[in-house]
Each structure stands twice: as C-alpha cells, then as structure tokens.
Design a protein around this motif. Structure first.
Motif, mmCIF file in Angstrom:
data_model
loop_
_atom_site.group_PDB
_atom_site.id
_atom_site.type_symbol
_atom_site.label_atom_id
_atom_site.label_comp_id
_atom_site.label_asym_id
_atom_site.label_seq_id
_atom_site.Cartn_x
_atom_site.Cartn_y
_atom_site.Cartn_z
ATOM 1 N N PHE A 253 96.078 71.105 82.099
ATOM 2 C CA PHE A 253 96.357 70.781 80.684
ATOM 3 C C PHE A 253 96.982 69.385 80.583
ATOM 4 C CE2 PHE A 253 97.233 75.587 80.547
ATOM 5 C CZ PHE A 253 95.887 75.873 80.376
ATOM 6 N N LYS B 241 92.793 80.404 81.820
ATOM 7 C CA LYS B 241 91.705 80.436 80.829
ATOM 8 C C LYS B 241 92.255 80.692 79.431
ATOM 9 C CE LYS B 241 87.892 82.047 83.717
ATOM 10 N NZ LYS B 241 87.147 83.220 84.177
ATOM 11 N N GLY C 25 95.219 79.776 78.292
ATOM 12 C CA GLY C 25 95.972 78.609 77.806
ATOM 13 C C GLY C 25 97.265 78.977 77.096
ATOM 14 N N LYS D 238 92.873 74.160 71.339
ATOM 15 C CA LYS D 238 91.515 74.463 71.799
ATOM 16 C C LYS D 238 90.730 73.192 72.142
ATOM 17 C CE LYS D 238 88.121 77.899 70.653
ATOM 18 N NZ LYS D 238 87.547 78.755 69.662
ATOM 19 N N ARG E 68 91.184 72.166 75.534
ATOM 20 C CA ARG E 68 90.681 73.093 76.561
ATOM 21 C C ARG E 68 89.159 73.144 76.622
ATOM 22 N NH1 ARG E 68 92.111 78.366 75.498
ATOM 23 N NH2 ARG E 68 92.810 77.918 73.378
ATOM 24 N N LEU F 241 87.375 72.215 79.985
ATOM 25 C CA LEU F 241 88.013 72.720 81.209
ATOM 26 C C LEU F 241 87.236 73.932 81.718
ATOM 27 C CD1 LEU F 241 91.795 72.718 80.121
ATOM 28 C CD2 LEU F 241 90.321 70.784 80.721
#
Ligand SMILES: C[S@@+](CC[C@H](N)C(=O)[O-])C[C@H]1O[C@@H](n2cnc3c(N)ncnc32)[C@H](O)[C@@H]1O
Length: 274
Positions: A117, A148, A150, A188, A191, A194
C-alpha cells in the motif's frame, strides 16, 4: 505456576521434518533459534508441553497446521516502515521507473500488505500507479487474505501518518483510506493494480520479470544457504538494471551474486548491473 513448554533444537529438527513430509512446507533453511522461539510461543499459547504433543496437535486436525503456519512466521510490518528508505525510493528509484511503459514490482514476503500500500501511494503521487502492476506475495495465506481486503486497524494510522510524513509525503494521508469504526479500508483506487497471491520463496519459481523487487525483513529468518538461493531467485526475476530492496539488517554483500549488483544506497537498495 504452569510448567514451561520444552523443545530442544533436535525437537525443532523433528518437527520441521514432520511438517515437510505431511504438509509440503520446507522450513529446513530457516534460522533455528528463531524457529525454536516461535514454536515455543505456539506451544505456550496452546498449552502444549512437549514436542510429542506438538506433533500430535499438528497431525490431529485439518486446521491445526494452518494455525501453526499463521503463527510460525513473523508477520510484523508497517506502512512506510523505515521512512528514510521510502525517501530514497521516492527520490532515486521512482524517476527511473517512470521511463518504463509498464512498471512491474514484486513485494516478496509482503505480510498483510502495508509495504505494498505504501508503494502504491508513492506511485500514485508520481502519477505512475495506472501503468504499474504490483505483486504482493507471502507464504502465509492468512496474510494474503488480509492484504486483499485492505483493512487495517484505525489505531495504527497515527504512526503510519507520521512515517509517511517522515518519508517526504506532503499530501493529506487521511485521503488514502476511509475509517469505519475501529478499522480503516485503504482507498479502492490505490488497490486497483495490486495483485496478492501466495508464493513460497523456498519452493516456488520465477513468475514474472520486475523492475523493482522488495524483500524486506524476510531473509533475516533464513540461513545462509537459503538466503543465497532466494537472492538468486530475485536476480533471475529482475529485468536488467532492475532494483532489489532489502531490509535494514539485510545485505547482498556475502551472497554469490554480489558482483552482479551495485549498491544504490545505504538503505539496502541494490541494482542489477550484469
Ligand atoms: C517480518 S515480515 C516482513 C513484512 C514486510 N516485508 C516488511 O518489511 O514490513 C516477514 C514476512 O515474510 C514471510 N515469509 C516467511 N517465509 C517466507 C517464504 N518462504 N516465502 C514467502 N514469504 C515468507 C512471512 O510470512 C512474513 O509475512
């Protein structure tokens, strides 16, 4: 007072063997003293007193080994851990990454994703996140499931904000997550590029070519032989002139591929030169 659990180094060897033959996970290359400490901690929590009882526990139920695996690895991590390190990534590595049309980064041993992150934030701030693919892998599938999602505890965000600012961050860190009760969820947008997956550095192979590999605070748990094998895996996974970032207590200096890398910075950032 309850009696302390007992586990000799020979017992540790025997448990390592039981794990390998029954579950396929190979801990032979892990530093013994640290493995012994972690096993003793698991035994203490579960009120297991002897190596025999630990073996019975491991072989007893399907979920026992998963519990063991979750607790045998050291999962401590932080966002922007060692802020000086991220300062160098920001000032020295990111401008070079910007020259690639697609940027591929691998965080090996990413634990619950905090390091991934952090990198996503740096790439976002440099306007590079959309053309980046960041892979976060770990041997521990519980860590990967958490990554996953987060989701992080709200209570650590104050420290992470401090780390971010120390690393040269100038934006409002609170815009990178939303708080829900005692937790936060990482935005979001950060992410979206990722990819988190299980990967075992002991047994699994090269799976892509990267311009930057992070493997921070993982090699310290391995013996010399396994460290050398894993560093070679990184060499094989790096594009020419790709970067390898290790943890503050780790070094390339004593590995057989040391001449294939140049030191970029004392923050344990190396570059593949051959
Ligand atoms: C101390 S954490 C480091 C997390 C992060 N890199 C950091 O520096 O904040 C070590 C991580 O290495 C992972 N690990 C241990 N053995 C591994 C292996 N064989 N393959 C992949 N990951 C492993 C552990 O599960 C754990 O999440």
């Amino acid at each position: 007072m309850k009696p302390e659990p007992e586990l000799s180094l020979q017992d540790v060897e025997d448990i390592v063997e039981v794990i390998h033959s029954n579950f396929g996970y190979d801990f032979k290359g892990y530093a013994r003293a640290s493995l012994q400490r972690r096993m003793l901690r698991v035994m203490d929590t579960l009120n297991i007193k002897t190596a025999g009882q630990l073996q019975d526990f491991l072989l007893g139920t399907d979920c026992a080994f998963n519990y063991f695996l979750e607790h045998i690895t050291v999962n401590v991590t932080e966002m922007f851990r060692d802020p000086e390190f991220y300062k160098i990534i920001r000032s020295t590595v990111i401008p070079i990454l910007a020259s690639y049309p697609i940027i591929k980064i691998w965080h090996a041993g990413c634990s619950t994703g905090e390091e991934v992150f952090s990198m996503a934030i740096l790439l976002h701030e440099a306007g590079l996140l959309q053309r980046s693919r960041i892979y976060g892998t770990d041997v521990n599938h519980v860590n990967i499931e958490k990554a996953k999602q987060g989701i992080l505890p709200l209570e650590v965000m104050k420290d992470y904000t401090h780390n971010y600012m120390q690393s040269g961050g100038v934006h409002d860190f609170a815009t990178y997550y939303s708080a829900r009760y005692k937790q936060v969820i990482i935005d979001k947008k950060l992410r979206s590029n990722l990819i988190f997956a299980q990967h075992n550095l002991v047994a699994d192979q090269v799976f892509n070519e990267f311009q930057l590999i992070f493997c921070r605070n993982v090699l310290i748990y391995f013996n010399k032989e396994l460290q050398n094998k894993v560093v070679k895996l990184f060499y094989d996974s790096l594009a020419p002139l790709g970067y390898l970032a290790l943890g503050s207590k780790e070094t390339m200096h004593y590995t057989p591929v040391k001449h294939d890398f140049a030191t970029v910075d004392k923050e344990k950032i190396y570059r593949r030169i051959k």
